[in-house]
Write an enzyme that holds these catalytic residues in place. Structure first.
Site, PDB file in Angstrom:
ATOM      1  N   VAL A 129      38.389 -43.602  53.212  1.00 27.74           N
ATOM      2  CA  VAL A 129      38.047 -44.601  52.189  1.00 27.74           C
ATOM      3  C   VAL A 129      38.118 -46.049  52.669  1.00 27.74           C
ATOM      4  O   VAL A 129      37.712 -46.946  51.946  1.00 27.74           O
ATOM      5  CB  VAL A 129      38.909 -44.474  50.908  1.00 27.74           C
ATOM      6  CG1 VAL A 129      38.468 -43.321  50.051  1.00 27.74           C
ATOM      7  CG2 VAL A 129      40.380 -44.428  51.225  1.00 27.74           C
ATOM      8  N   TYR A 135      52.708 -38.807  54.560  1.00 30.53           N
ATOM      9  CA  TYR A 135      51.246 -38.773  54.333  1.00 30.53           C
ATOM     10  C   TYR A 135      50.704 -40.200  54.159  1.00 30.53           C
ATOM     11  O   TYR A 135      49.687 -40.567  54.761  1.00 30.53           O
ATOM     12  CB  TYR A 135      50.939 -37.908  53.098  1.00 30.53           C
ATOM     13  CG  TYR A 135      49.496 -37.998  52.673  1.00 30.53           C
ATOM     14  CD1 TYR A 135      48.491 -37.347  53.394  1.00 30.53           C
ATOM     15  CD2 TYR A 135      49.120 -38.759  51.557  1.00 30.53           C
ATOM     16  CE1 TYR A 135      47.157 -37.467  53.014  1.00 30.53           C
ATOM     17  CE2 TYR A 135      47.791 -38.872  51.175  1.00 30.53           C
ATOM     18  CZ  TYR A 135      46.811 -38.225  51.907  1.00 30.53           C
ATOM     19  OH  TYR A 135      45.496 -38.351  51.540  1.00 30.53           O
ATOM     20  N   TYR A 188      33.693 -34.307  52.316  1.00 26.11           N
ATOM     21  CA  TYR A 188      33.959 -34.062  50.884  1.00 26.11           C
ATOM     22  C   TYR A 188      32.782 -33.426  50.190  1.00 26.11           C
ATOM     23  O   TYR A 188      32.126 -32.565  50.742  1.00 26.11           O
ATOM     24  CB  TYR A 188      34.386 -35.368  50.182  1.00 26.11           C
ATOM     25  CG  TYR A 188      35.543 -35.985  50.882  1.00 26.11           C
ATOM     26  CD1 TYR A 188      36.760 -35.327  50.910  1.00 26.11           C
ATOM     27  CD2 TYR A 188      35.405 -37.172  51.557  1.00 26.11           C
ATOM     28  CE1 TYR A 188      37.824 -35.871  51.577  1.00 26.11           C
ATOM     29  CE2 TYR A 188      36.469 -37.720  52.221  1.00 26.11           C
ATOM     30  CZ  TYR A 188      37.677 -37.053  52.239  1.00 26.11           C
ATOM     31  OH  TYR A 188      38.712 -37.585  52.903  1.00 26.11           O
ATOM     32  N   LYS A 203      43.573 -36.903  58.654  1.00 22.51           N
ATOM     33  CA  LYS A 203      43.783 -35.489  58.289  1.00 22.51           C
ATOM     34  C   LYS A 203      43.351 -34.537  59.418  1.00 22.51           C
ATOM     35  O   LYS A 203      43.934 -33.482  59.598  1.00 22.51           O
ATOM     36  CB  LYS A 203      42.981 -35.173  57.015  1.00 22.51           C
ATOM     37  CG  LYS A 203      43.493 -35.920  55.783  1.00 22.51           C
ATOM     38  CD  LYS A 203      42.510 -35.840  54.621  1.00 22.51           C
ATOM     39  CE  LYS A 203      43.053 -36.594  53.418  1.00 22.51           C
ATOM     40  NZ  LYS A 203      42.077 -36.699  52.320  1.00 22.51           N
ATOM     41  N   SER A 256      41.717 -41.107  55.426  1.00 24.63           N
ATOM     42  CA  SER A 256      41.553 -39.644  55.483  1.00 24.63           C
ATOM     43  C   SER A 256      41.192 -39.105  56.857  1.00 24.63           C
ATOM     44  O   SER A 256      41.299 -37.901  57.086  1.00 24.63           O
ATOM     45  CB  SER A 256      40.469 -39.202  54.504  1.00 24.63           C
ATOM     46  OG  SER A 256      40.978 -39.140  53.217  1.00 24.63           O
TER      47      SER A 256
HETATM   48  O1  DON Z   1      45.205 -40.294  49.828  1.00 23.60           O
HETATM   49  C1  DON Z   1      44.297 -41.104  49.662  1.00 23.60           C
HETATM   50  O2  DON Z   1      43.656 -41.150  48.615  1.00 23.60           O
HETATM   51  C2  DON Z   1      43.950 -42.032  50.798  1.00 23.60           C
HETATM   52  N1  DON Z   1      45.119 -42.375  51.548  1.00 23.60           N
HETATM   53  C3  DON Z   1      42.961 -41.422  51.727  1.00 23.60           C
HETATM   54  C4  DON Z   1      41.726 -40.921  51.036  1.00 23.60           C
HETATM   55  C5  DON Z   1      40.526 -40.936  51.874  1.00 23.60           C
HETATM   56  O3  DON Z   1      40.381 -41.635  52.842  1.00 23.60           O
HETATM   57  C6  DON Z   1      39.439 -40.096  51.369  1.00 23.60           C
HETATM   58  N2  DON Z   1      38.192 -40.532  51.909  1.00 23.60           N
HETATM   59  N3  DON Z   1      37.114 -40.523  51.615  1.00 23.60           N
END
Ligand code: DON
Length: 320
Positions: A259, A189, A241, A66, A63
Site C-alpha cells: 500500500v 507484523y 490481491y 509478506k 505488504s
Molecule cells: O497491514 C496492513 O494493512 C499494511 N501494513 C500492509 C497492507 C498492504 O500493503 C496491502 N497492500 N496492498
C-alpha cells in the site's frame, strides 16, 4: 527491440504525469508521502542494474514484506507443517477482509493477505520478541545486501490505527490460529511492514528470488533454493490481491504489491523488477506500477505462458 534502459526511461516519461489513484490513508503516515515519486528498477540475475527516477527514495515496504517472511517461515517449519497453519488458496477478497476468517476455518487462506501474513509472522521462531525481530531484520539484510531500518513513525502510526488487523488477530486467537502473544505478534507484523526500502532494494530482493535464492550482487544464498518455488507460487496466485487473476492473465509473472506504492516482480532466471509510485487503485495496487509492468511484459515477452514469443527477450535486450 529497445534496450531495457531506453525502454524504462520512455515508460517513466510516458507515465510520470498520469494523475490517477489515491494515496493510502488508513495508515496516517502513508498519506503524507509525495504522490509524484516514481521509480523503476531492474536488477538482472547476473547483477546488472538499470533504473530511472526516484530509485534511492526510501519508503516502507508494507505488504511486500509478506513474501520474505513467508520464506523465513518455510525455512523455520518446512513446507508441510507450514501448510497446516497457513493455506495457499487465493481468496478474491480485499487484502484486509475479515469475512472468511469467521467461517469455520482452521487456518487463514494464504500468506499474502493480512490474516495469513499475521499468522505467518506469529510462526517466526525465536526465544523472545527481540530475537524474533532480529532474525527478521537479519533476513531482510541478506536480501537487500546492506543494513536495513524500521521507520518508527510508520510503525507507531499503524500500531495506533491498525484496528482491522487487531480484529483479525483476535478472531484468529479465538480459532486457535495464533497464540495468545497477540500484541507482540502484531508489533512484529507492523515492524516488518514499516521496513524502509528503496525501489532499487526491491528489485535486488526480487532478483535474488529470480536467481534461485542467490543474491545477484553479494552471491550469498539468502533463502533455501527448494523454497523459492513455494514463494513464487503464492506470489503468482495471491500476490496482487483481488487483482491477482487479472495480473496473471495480463502480466504473467509472480509479483507482490504494497500500500505504500511498491510492486515487486520476478522474471525467473532473468531479473527482479520493482516500481515505486504511491497512488493506488481501488485494489491497493500502484496505478503507474500496473501500467509499467503491462508494457514491460508485452515488450519483452515476460508472460510465463506466452510460448508464441519463444522465450523471454529481456536478456537479449541488454546487449542491443
Ligand atoms: O497491514 C496492513 O494493512 C499494511 N501494513 C500492509 C497492507 C498492504 O500493503 C496491502 N497492500 N496492498
Amino acid at each position: 527491440m529497445p534496450s531495457i534502459q531506453t525502454f524504462i526511461e520512455s515508460l517513466h516519461q510516458q507515465y510520470r504525469d498520469l494523475d490517477a489513484g489515491q494515496l493510502a490513508s488508513y495508515i496516517p503516515e502513508l498519506a503524507k508521502v509525495d504522490p509524484h515519486y516514481f521509480a523503476i528498477s531492474v536488477v538482472t540475475t547476473d547483477g546488472q542494474v538499470f533504473q530511472v527516477g526516484d530509485v534511492g527514495q526510501p519508503f516502507t515496504i508494507q505488504s511486500i514484506s509478506k513474501v520474505f517472511v513467508y520464506g523465513m517461515a518455510l525455512e523455520d517449519w518446512g513446507r508441510d507443517r507450514l501448510l497446516e497453519k497457513v493455506g495457499v488458496e487465493p481468496t478474491g477478497d480485499p487484502f484486509n477482509s475479515l469475512i472468511r476468517l469467521d467461517e469455520d476455518s482452521h487456518r487463514p487462506d494464504n500468506p499474502m493477505i493480512n490474516a495469513g501474513a499475521i499468522a505467518t509472522t506469529g510462526l517466526i521462531k525465536g526465544d523472545n520478541p527481540t530475537e524474533r525481530l532480529n532474525r527478521l531484520l537479519a533476513m531482510f539484510r541478506r536480501y537487500v545486501g546492506k543494513e536495513v531500518y524500521v521507520d518508527i513513525s510508520t510503525f507507531l502510526s499503524e500500531r495506533a490505527t491498525g484496528h482491522r488487523n487487531r480484529a483479525m488477530a483476535h478472531l484468529m486467537l479465538n480459532f486457535g490460529m495464533i497464540g495468545d502473544n497477540l500484541e507482540e505478534v502484531l508489533d512484529l507484523y507492523f515492524q516488518q511492514c514499516a521496513l524502509f526500502v528503496t525501489c532499487q532494494d526491491l528489485a535486488t530482493m526480487a532478483a535474488a528470488l529470480a536467481n534461485q535464492g542467490r543474491h545477484p550482487l553479494t552471491g550469498e544464498q539468502v533463502v533455501k533454493p527448494e523454497y523459492v518455488r513455494d514463494i513464487l507460487s503464492v506470489m503468482y496466485t495471491c500476490g496482487m490481491y483481488n487483482f491477482a487473476g487479472e495480473w496473471a492473465y495480463r502480466v504473467g509473472i509472480p509479483a507482490k504489491s504494497g500500500v505504500s506504492g511498491g510492486i515487486l516482480a520476478v522474471v525467473p532466471n532473468q531479473a527482479g523488477i520493482a516500481v515505486f509510485s504511491p497512488p493506488l487503485d481501488q485494489n491497493g495496487n500502484s496505478v503507474r506500477g500496473l501500467k509499467v509492468f503491462e508494457a514491460l511484459s508485452q515488450e519483452y515477452g515476460f508472460h510465463l505462458f506466452d510460448l508464441s514469443m519463444g522465450h523471454c527477450r529481456l536478456k537479449d535486450s541488454l546487449s542491443s
